[in-house]
Scaffold this active site. Sequence first.
Site, PDB file in Angstrom:
ATOM      1  N   VAL A   1     -31.001 -24.605 -19.483  1.00  0.00           N
ATOM      2  CA  VAL A   1     -32.182 -24.537 -20.351  1.00  0.00           C
ATOM      3  C   VAL A   1     -32.325 -25.874 -21.057  1.00  0.00           C
ATOM      4  O   VAL A   1     -31.336 -26.572 -21.294  1.00  0.00           O
ATOM      5  CB  VAL A   1     -32.073 -23.402 -21.399  1.00  0.00           C
ATOM      6  CG1 VAL A   1     -32.064 -22.046 -20.729  1.00  0.00           C
ATOM      7  CG2 VAL A   1     -30.850 -23.587 -22.274  1.00  0.00           C
ATOM      8  N   SER A   2     -33.555 -26.245 -21.383  1.00  0.00           N
ATOM      9  CA  SER A   2     -33.767 -27.466 -22.153  1.00  0.00           C
ATOM     10  C   SER A   2     -33.430 -27.190 -23.608  1.00  0.00           C
ATOM     11  O   SER A   2     -33.288 -26.035 -24.026  1.00  0.00           O
ATOM     12  CB  SER A   2     -35.229 -27.932 -22.033  1.00  0.00           C
ATOM     13  OG  SER A   2     -36.087 -27.032 -22.703  1.00  0.00           O
ATOM     14  N   THR A   3     -33.300 -28.256 -24.385  1.00  0.00           N
ATOM     15  CA  THR A   3     -32.913 -28.103 -25.790  1.00  0.00           C
ATOM     16  C   THR A   3     -33.984 -27.360 -26.585  1.00  0.00           C
ATOM     17  O   THR A   3     -33.689 -26.766 -27.613  1.00  0.00           O
ATOM     18  CB  THR A   3     -32.668 -29.479 -26.423  1.00  0.00           C
ATOM     19  OG1 THR A   3     -33.802 -30.322 -26.165  1.00  0.00           O
ATOM     20  CG2 THR A   3     -31.425 -30.125 -25.827  1.00  0.00           C
ATOM     21  N   GLU A   4     -35.234 -27.371 -26.100  1.00  0.00           N
ATOM     22  CA  GLU A   4     -36.314 -26.693 -26.812  1.00  0.00           C
ATOM     23  C   GLU A   4     -36.414 -25.221 -26.429  1.00  0.00           C
ATOM     24  O   GLU A   4     -37.066 -24.437 -27.111  1.00  0.00           O
ATOM     25  CB  GLU A   4     -37.662 -27.370 -26.524  1.00  0.00           C
ATOM     26  CG  GLU A   4     -37.786 -28.802 -27.024  1.00  0.00           C
ATOM     27  CD  GLU A   4     -37.179 -29.799 -26.045  1.00  0.00           C
ATOM     28  OE1 GLU A   4     -36.864 -29.381 -24.901  1.00  0.00           O
ATOM     29  OE2 GLU A   4     -37.009 -30.965 -26.420  1.00  0.00           O
ATOM     30  N   GLU A   5     -35.777 -24.819 -25.333  1.00  0.00           N
ATOM     31  CA  GLU A   5     -35.909 -23.451 -24.844  1.00  0.00           C
ATOM     32  C   GLU A   5     -34.923 -22.509 -25.522  1.00  0.00           C
ATOM     33  O   GLU A   5     -34.052 -22.922 -26.284  1.00  0.00           O
ATOM     34  CB  GLU A   5     -35.691 -23.430 -23.326  1.00  0.00           C
ATOM     35  CG  GLU A   5     -36.807 -24.112 -22.547  1.00  0.00           C
ATOM     36  CD  GLU A   5     -36.509 -24.124 -21.063  1.00  0.00           C
ATOM     37  OE1 GLU A   5     -37.442 -23.870 -20.280  1.00  0.00           O
ATOM     38  OE2 GLU A   5     -35.345 -24.397 -20.691  1.00  0.00           O
TER      39      GLU A   5
END
Length: 302
Positions: free
Chosen positions: A16-20
């Site tokens: 997952v990305s850091t924003e997800e």
Amino acid sequence: MAPSPTRQRLIGYARVSTEEQATDAQLDELKAAGCAVIHQEHGSGASRTRPVLSRLIREISKGEVLVVVRLDRLARSVSHLLEVIETLEEKGAHFKSLRDPIDTSTPQGMFSLQVLGAVAQLERSLISERTKAGVKAAVAKGKRPGNPGLREGRPEAIRKTALARDRVYLGDLLTAANSFLPVVRQMRPDHSWHDVVQVLNARGQRWTDQSLRRAVKRLVAERMAEPELLRKAGRRPPDDRIMTLIAGIAISNPNLTLREIGAQLEGMRERTPRGGREWKASSVKFQLDRARKVGLAVPDIQ
């Protein structure tokens, strides 16, 4: 009654990305698919630095299957996807995406992969064409292509460009580490960088002594490789050097035959202990037997 086929061990990878949000949804799907182990990573899809993925690819074993929920969880581009799959195939491992028609252990999945390969080639051609058209249009308008900050020597622009290039370099190293680092580990520091480069390049890679040393030094700095790999190789008598070089070739690729090792030595222009150019299978076997007597873990090769 026919015996049931051996079940392949499934290794999950979730990102997952850091924003997800957390990887919970991916974990549920991977567990339901039967993954024995699941590796998790946080990072953007465009990032080239994927230490968890690099370690997974380096450690995955023959017959195991790397499984993701979707292709975008694994690869940052089609070319990156194909590169990862090629590395897995070289190790005898496979790849599967649960929501995409990609499963390299099946004929249908391999066909889909071939289609992706064609798409990647088209993608590269289009990018090249657009870049050339953009440069041509800029020149026609009297503009100079490229980064103005770099042309003017602005320190901030130079620093940002250097950092970007360094990230790309590190990402490429982590992705490709499995193709060269095992051989380096098997041969260093007993062998010179030149000997290691010869073995790698004989397998279709393109290294120089300087580029390989730089790559390993960077991996050591990132704690992805052992510092002792950088120790200076001691001098060996010519006969001992040939013996350990042949042992290194055999250990790095135990599937080679004696004749194939001989052909590789001839391609590397290595002379026999008597100065000859032709390596016979019996000569290769003699050196491997010597290596076993001094305690090197050389595979049994015919």
